[in-house]
Design an enzyme around this catalytic site. Structure first.
Site: not given
Ligand code: AMP
Length: 208
Positions: A13, A88, A127, A154, A165
């Site tokens: 994404k 989410r 990654r 990360r 996740r």
């Molecule tokens: P991402 O980089 O989008 O994979 O997000 C990394 C982490 O940030 C996720 O595993 C969640 O812990 C948190 N996170 C990101 N976006 C959201 C969201 N919209 N709602 C809740 N937690 C989020």
């Protein structure tokens, strides 16, 4: 362009969003990036968010929704935006609908970057992410090809957190596919192909 990106973590994404932003100059609103910046800055929100992120869980809705509302109100987002990683869950989707309705905005689409979960596990565990600009690449990259920042793994891309996740995604985020399908604005592209091939489809599906 006012779209929501859907797809499992690691589906690509962010990569597709970065390409759209470079070509169409819309705002890239990545809640993951906003939260990581808050963690890095050690703000009160960042300190709270970190424990959820490290556990592979969603950060509580009220924290994330506040960040998104603030970001949507900024000037660059008035031209258009790509929401990446938000909503989410269906509660966030409902709040987003209400917020956009209040702003007099309608979403053009919800774009699902579709990738099978076995492919996702392989992608996430190899990654590397740029500490400065968020660019992602494979394990061979130590310096960011875009900004020369440091590439790192990360914490939540480590095997013990990946499974959590993905479980969170299946239970809480995947229902959004039906949510936006029901509204008639779901667009699906096959994300298990080279980045540029996926991008050709993304543009075609978005009518660009
Ligand atoms: P991402 O980089 O989008 O994979 O997000 C990394 C982490 O940030 C996720 O595993 C969640 O812990 C948190 N996170 C990101 N976006 C959201 C969201 N919209 N709602 C809740 N937690 C989020």
């Amino acid at each position: 362009m006012k779209i929501v990106l859907l797809g499992a973590p690691g589906a690509g994404k962010g990569t597709q969003a970065q390409k759209l932003v470079a070509d169409y100059h819309v705002a890239h609103i990545s809640t993951g990036d906003l939260l990581r910046a808050a963690v890095k800055a050690q703000s009160a929100l960042g300190i709270k968010a970190k424990e959820y992120m490290d556990a592979g869980q969603l950060v509580p809705d009220d924290l994330v929704i506040g960040l998104v509302k603030e970001r949507l109100a900024q000037d660059d987002a008035q031209i258009g935006f790509i929401l990446d990683g938000f909503p989410r869950n269906t509660a966030q989707a409902t709040v987003l609908d209400a917020e956009l309705a209040q702003m007099g905005i309608e979403l053009d689409g919800a774009l699902l970057v579709d990738v099978a979960s076995d492919v996702i596990v392989k992608r996430l565990s190899s990654r590397r992410t740029c500490r400065s600009c968020g660019y992602t690449a494979g394990p061979e990259a130590t310096v960011c090809p875009r900004c020369e920042g440091e590439m790192y793994q990360r914490d939540d891309d480590k095997p013990e957190t990946i499974a959590k996740r993905l479980d969170t995604y299946d239970k809480q985020t995947a229902p959004l596919i039906e949510y936006y399908g029901g509204k008639g604005i779901l667009i699906k592209v096959d994300g298990d192909r080279p980045v540029d091939d996926v991008y050709v489809d993304v543009k075609k599906e978005l009518g660009l």
